[in-house]
Write a protein that holds these residues in place. Structure first.
Motif, PDB file in Angstrom:
ATOM      1  N   ASN A  41       0.800  -1.382   0.022  1.00  0.00           N
ATOM      2  CA  ASN A  41       0.032   0.132   0.040  1.00  0.00           C
ATOM      3  C   ASN A  41       0.813   1.146   0.010  1.00  0.00           C
ATOM      4  OD1 ASN A  41      -1.433   2.291   1.385  1.00  0.00           O
ATOM      5  ND2 ASN A  41      -3.167   0.989   1.545  1.00  0.00           N
ATOM      6  N   ARG A  65       1.676  -3.298  -7.213  1.00  0.00           N
ATOM      7  CA  ARG A  65       0.994  -1.938  -6.401  1.00  0.00           C
ATOM      8  C   ARG A  65       2.268  -1.363  -5.549  1.00  0.00           C
ATOM      9  NH1 ARG A  65      -3.496  -0.131  -3.282  1.00  0.00           N
ATOM     10  NH2 ARG A  65      -1.972   1.139  -2.313  1.00  0.00           N
ATOM     11  N   LYS A  70       1.338   9.231  -0.765  1.00  0.00           N
ATOM     12  CA  LYS A  70      -0.040   8.920  -0.013  1.00  0.00           C
ATOM     13  C   LYS A  70      -0.998  10.063   0.655  1.00  0.00           C
ATOM     14  CE  LYS A  70      -1.003   5.184   0.728  1.00  0.00           C
ATOM     15  NZ  LYS A  70      -1.456   4.352  -0.341  1.00  0.00           N
ATOM     16  N   GLU A 104      -0.168   5.811  -6.903  1.00  0.00           N
ATOM     17  CA  GLU A 104      -1.003   7.017  -6.975  1.00  0.00           C
ATOM     18  C   GLU A 104       0.005   8.211  -6.931  1.00  0.00           C
ATOM     19  OE1 GLU A 104      -4.000   6.788  -3.818  1.00  0.00           O
ATOM     20  OE2 GLU A 104      -4.380   8.911  -3.956  1.00  0.00           O
ATOM     21  N   GLN A 130      -2.286   5.977 -10.426  1.00  0.00           N
ATOM     22  CA  GLN A 130      -3.371   5.972  -9.783  1.00  0.00           C
ATOM     23  C   GLN A 130      -4.026   7.224  -9.432  1.00  0.00           C
ATOM     24  OE1 GLN A 130      -2.590   2.418  -7.190  1.00  0.00           O
ATOM     25  NE2 GLN A 130      -4.040   3.446  -5.626  1.00  0.00           N
ATOM     26  N   GLY A 132      -6.701   8.550  -6.839  1.00  0.00           N
ATOM     27  CA  GLY A 132      -7.403   7.931  -5.693  1.00  0.00           C
ATOM     28  C   GLY A 132      -8.575   8.591  -5.568  1.00  0.00           C
ATOM     29  N   THR A 133      -9.550   7.746  -4.817  1.00  0.00           N
ATOM     30  CA  THR A 133     -10.881   8.101  -4.608  1.00  0.00           C
ATOM     31  C   THR A 133     -11.114   9.495  -4.172  1.00  0.00           C
ATOM     32  OG1 THR A 133     -12.938   7.192  -3.864  1.00  0.00           O
ATOM     33  CG2 THR A 133     -11.312   7.141  -2.114  1.00  0.00           C
ATOM     34  N   ARG A 134     -10.064   9.915  -3.295  1.00  0.00           N
ATOM     35  CA  ARG A 134      -9.942  11.382  -2.701  1.00  0.00           C
ATOM     36  C   ARG A 134      -9.991  12.213  -3.573  1.00  0.00           C
ATOM     37  NH1 ARG A 134      -8.666   7.717   0.205  1.00  0.00           N
ATOM     38  NH2 ARG A 134      -9.206   7.330   2.466  1.00  0.00           N
ATOM     39  N   LYS A 156      -9.731   5.572  -9.449  1.00  0.00           N
ATOM     40  CA  LYS A 156     -10.686   4.985  -8.481  1.00  0.00           C
ATOM     41  C   LYS A 156     -11.977   5.574  -8.205  1.00  0.00           C
ATOM     42  CE  LYS A 156      -7.909   2.270  -5.754  1.00  0.00           C
ATOM     43  NZ  LYS A 156      -7.333   1.834  -4.490  1.00  0.00           N
ATOM     44  N   ARG A 186     -13.789   0.139  -5.793  1.00  0.00           N
ATOM     45  CA  ARG A 186     -13.059  -0.093  -4.383  1.00  0.00           C
ATOM     46  C   ARG A 186     -13.995   0.296  -3.047  1.00  0.00           C
ATOM     47  NH1 ARG A 186     -13.590   3.747  -0.973  1.00  0.00           N
ATOM     48  NH2 ARG A 186     -11.481   3.982  -0.545  1.00  0.00           N
ATOM     49  N   ASP A 219     -10.561  -3.382  -6.156  1.00  0.00           N
ATOM     50  CA  ASP A 219      -9.627  -3.193  -4.934  1.00  0.00           C
ATOM     51  C   ASP A 219     -10.317  -3.761  -3.639  1.00  0.00           C
ATOM     52  OD1 ASP A 219      -8.280  -2.492  -2.707  1.00  0.00           O
ATOM     53  OD2 ASP A 219      -7.638  -0.651  -3.581  1.00  0.00           O
ATOM     54  N   HIS A 222      -9.226  -2.171   0.038  1.00  0.00           N
ATOM     55  CA  HIS A 222      -9.775  -0.844   0.479  1.00  0.00           C
ATOM     56  C   HIS A 222     -11.085  -0.910   0.541  1.00  0.00           C
ATOM     57  CE1 HIS A 222      -5.847   0.682  -0.381  1.00  0.00           C
ATOM     58  NE2 HIS A 222      -6.097   1.856   0.096  1.00  0.00           N
ATOM     59  N   LEU A 253      -6.411  -5.253  -7.540  1.00  0.00           N
ATOM     60  CA  LEU A 253      -5.407  -4.577  -6.752  1.00  0.00           C
ATOM     61  C   LEU A 253      -5.295  -4.776  -5.421  1.00  0.00           C
ATOM     62  CD1 LEU A 253      -3.626  -1.868  -7.431  1.00  0.00           C
ATOM     63  CD2 LEU A 253      -5.476  -0.648  -6.585  1.00  0.00           C
TER      64      LEU A 253
HETATM   65  C1  PEP Z   1      -4.584   3.328  -2.355  1.00  0.00           C
HETATM   66  O1  PEP Z   1      -5.040   2.465  -3.337  1.00  0.00           O
HETATM   67  O2  PEP Z   1      -3.779   3.232  -1.741  1.00  0.00           O
HETATM   68  C2  PEP Z   1      -5.628   4.207  -1.686  1.00  0.00           C
HETATM   69  C3  PEP Z   1      -5.521   5.211  -1.148  1.00  0.00           C
HETATM   70  O3  PEP Z   1      -7.024   3.875  -2.391  1.00  0.00           O
HETATM   71  P1  PEP Z   1      -8.324   4.578  -2.377  1.00  0.00           P
HETATM   72  O4  PEP Z   1      -8.106   5.969  -3.070  1.00  0.00           O
HETATM   73  O5  PEP Z   1      -9.263   3.833  -3.217  1.00  0.00           O
HETATM   74  O6  PEP Z   1      -8.612   5.027  -0.898  1.00  0.00           O
END
Ligand code: PEP
Ligand code: MN
Length: 310
Positions: A41, A65, A70, A104, A130, A132-134, A156, A186, A219, A222, A253
């Motif tokens: 991760n 991955r 992060k 990411e 990537q 990310g969802t955020r 994502k 995810r 995924d 997550h 993933l």
């Molecule tokens: C990740 O894949 O490390 C991650 C932060 O995922 P997500 O954006 O789906 O929360």
């Protein structure tokens, strides 16, 4: 949803049976392809990267991955090692024949760092960038990514927006000319998901394939967020992976770590590296079952005609 006219770049036109996809670095991604990206991760040290790649290589996997940048909920949490870890991550990828890394990014400047450091190591691997969802609706980041063709993108889904809004975000990614996009489910943020971290959304795998041209990733780490198991010792993460694969996911993933309780991010959801072999066997059973399910429909063409794009 009238996606086909609203978002023509990423949406599938009704009744178009094309198997859309793309190839990069000798790997092909499409709505029929199949890949597993297991790995850290968040990169924590060179030793764990080496142990992970070595195991993947021994098990015949050539994708991974590796999180370096992060996005964390708390400013006091570990933020990832950032560009400082990239030289050894890329060099070790070459050593263990890892052809693509899902990584990411949280800011477009990181694309340049990745590009330059890959070049410095003689481009030993490819990077699947990537979102990310955020950042699912960080439109400036999406626009910046759409303008480049070097890196394919793993998008994502937004965990608190509609599916259509996530597909609209992918149209942003495509708008500048990059159509190498994989759509990743995810899980959705909801208290109803308790005791899982997110509400598992594997039911959308066939929906994404029917509505769009994008290969679909799932995924489970997550989505579920913990390593709790049933009475047969099968973790919920394995069960949801199985459900995704049997429904035709094109990619998994998965978080793994040599010592999950020492992982600096999302320690609760990482598979032990030593359990990866059995996990792959479990997943292979499900992929074979999916192939049989497809073959069954080919034996009954009427069923295909009546169910297509309804
Ligand atoms: C990740 O894949 O490390 C991650 C932060 O995922 P997500 O954006 O789906 O929360
Ligand atoms: Mn995470």
């Amino acid at each position: 949803m009238n996606l086909a006219s609203n978002f023509p770049l990423v949406s599938r036109q009704a009744n178009d049976p094309t198997n859309f996809g793309f190839s990069i670095g000798g790997l092909t991604f499409s709505q029929t392809s199949w890949h597993i990206f297991a790995g850290l991760n968040a990169v924590d040290n060179e030793h764990n990267v080496a142990l992970t790649f070595k195991k993947l290589n021994a098990l015949g996997l050539n994708c991974a991955r590796m999180g370096a940048f992060k996005p964390r909920t708390s400013p006091y949490s570990f933020q990832g090692l950032g560009e400082q870890c990239l030289p050894y991550v890329f060099a070790l990828a070459a050593t263990y024949n890892i052809k693509m890394l899902a990584m990411e990014i949280t800011h477009e400047a990181q694309l340049d760092h990745i590009f330059k450091l890959l070049a410095r190591e003689n481009n030993p691997t490819k990077v699947l960038v990537q979102i990310g969802t955020r950042n699912a609706q960080n439109f400036e980041l999406l626009k910046a990514l759409s303008k480049q063709n070097v890196f394919p993108i793993l998008y994502k889904r937004g965990y608190g927006i509609t599916l259509e809004e996530s597909i609209a975000a992918c149209e942003y990614l495509s708008y500048g000319g990059n159509s190498n996009i994989i759509f990743c489910l995810r899980g959705m943020k909801s208290n109803f998901a308790d005791p899982h971290r997110n509400f598992v959304d594997v039911a959308h795998i066939p929906v994404i394939k029917r509505l769009t041209k994008m290969p679909v990733c799932f995924d489970p780490s997550h989505a579920v967020g913990n390593m709790n198991s049933d009475l047969n010792n099968i973790p919920d993460i394995w069960h949801t992976s199985a459900q995704a694969v049997i429904a035709g996911a094109n990619m998994l993933l998965v978080d793994v770590h040599p010592k999950p309780n020492q992982a600096l991010v999302d320690a609760k959801q990482a598979l032990k590296l030593d359990d990866l072999e059995m996990f792959l066997e479990d997943v292979a059973i499900c992929r074979a079952a999916y192939e049989k399910r497809r073959a069954l429909q080919k034996c009954a063409p009427e069923a295909i005609t009546t169910s297509a794009h309804s």
